[in-house]
Enzyme design. Structure first.
Site, mmCIF file in Angstrom:
data_model
loop_
_atom_site.group_PDB
_atom_site.id
_atom_site.type_symbol
_atom_site.label_atom_id
_atom_site.label_comp_id
_atom_site.label_asym_id
_atom_site.label_seq_id
_atom_site.Cartn_x
_atom_site.Cartn_y
_atom_site.Cartn_z
ATOM 1 C CB CYS A 161 -0.883 -0.037 1.317
ATOM 2 S SG CYS A 161 -1.736 1.528 1.632
ATOM 3 C CB CYS A 164 -3.103 4.024 -5.023
ATOM 4 S SG CYS A 164 -4.757 3.033 -4.386
#
Ligand code: DGL
Length: 260
Positions: free
Chosen positions: A72, A182
């Site tokens: 992440c 992302c």
């Protein structure tokens, strides 16, 4: 045998997890999605560090993980240094793809798509200062995008509408490389590509992160038989359905509720 943990707010990190499952045949792989706290992109560093600490503690206590992949960008830019100080195990994080994007841009105009937290982070600013000197960098925050993908709505018209808005400066400025910072976004790469000229290169860091994790595991820990566990912190059945659509049932066969 290595037991490798992979963490994210939801389905995003499954892109990296899939690469690991397909290539690390002799290790145990544990995925934990903190979908109760999704989206991470709206939170501040303190909140994200607390979240990261809980996730890693859970993986160490339940599975004695020997390495954690922070799959992440948002968690990596805000909590990776903190995790390295707090725990003794190694961590592999996701670095927003500023450097490779700059290297590949012929016209030295790049765009980085990220969550609001990543886009405004000091970490991202430092990457741009270090690796994108002299280049024109569009740092584009994309609120809502990760959440829509998480809800299994990645192919709905609303996503195309949002993308048209976020990608307008990319088109207006004739950017030739777009970085996906992302881990949820590679799942809608086809939609992003569909809205851009075919000459635009789209990059993400999934392969590089998976490679780095595999190098660390092969270097340091002997192997045994593999196993896969997937956890979610809320609504595991719904998470399973979305996850299976994105990466297949051979990667996410069952999802267990992680209560912590
Ligand atoms: N997948 C995440 C990232 O790479 C976070 C998405 C979110 O929860 O906002 O940034």
């Amino acid at each position: 045998m290595a037991t490798v943990g992979v963490i994210d707010s939801g389905v995003g990190g499954l892109g990296i997890f899939k690469l690991l499952v397909e290539q690390m045949h002799n290790h145990s792989l544990i995925y934990c999605a903190d979908n109760k706290n999704m989206p991470f992109g709206d939170k501040n560093s303190d909140e994200l560090q607390r979240i990261a600490e809980k996730l890693v503690s859970f993986l160490i206590e339940q599975h004695k993980v020997s390495l954690v992949v922070v799959a992440c960008n948002t968690l990596s830019v805000s909590a990776l240094d903190f995790l390295r100080k707090r725990f003794t195990i190694p961590f592999v994080g996701v670095v927003p793809v500023v450097k490779p994007a700059c290297e590949q841009s012929k016209v030295k105009k790049i765009a980085i798509l990220a969550t609001p937290m990543t886009a405004t982070s000091a970490y991202q600013k430092e990457l741009i200062a270090k690796y994108a000197e002299g280049a024109h960098v569009l740092n584009i925050a994309c609120p809502d995008l990760a959440r829509l993908i998480e809800e299994g709505r990645g192919d709905e018209p609303i996503v195309l509408e949002k993308l048209a808005e976020y990608l307008k400066p990319v088109l207006d400025n004739n950017v030739d490389v777009v970085g996906l910072a992302c881990t949820h976004y590679p799942f809608i790469r086809h939609h992003i590509a569909g809205l851009l000229p075919s000459s635009v290169t789209i990059l993400d860091s999934n392969e590089a992160v998976a490679r780095r994790a595999m190098t660390l595991v092969q270097e340091s820990i002997p192997s045994q038989s593999p196993s896969i566990h997937v956890y979610a912190t809320r609504d595991p059945e719904n998470f399973k359905q979305v996850a299976q659509r994105l990466v297949g049932a051979h990667i996410v066969n069952d999802v267990v509720l992680a209560a912590f």
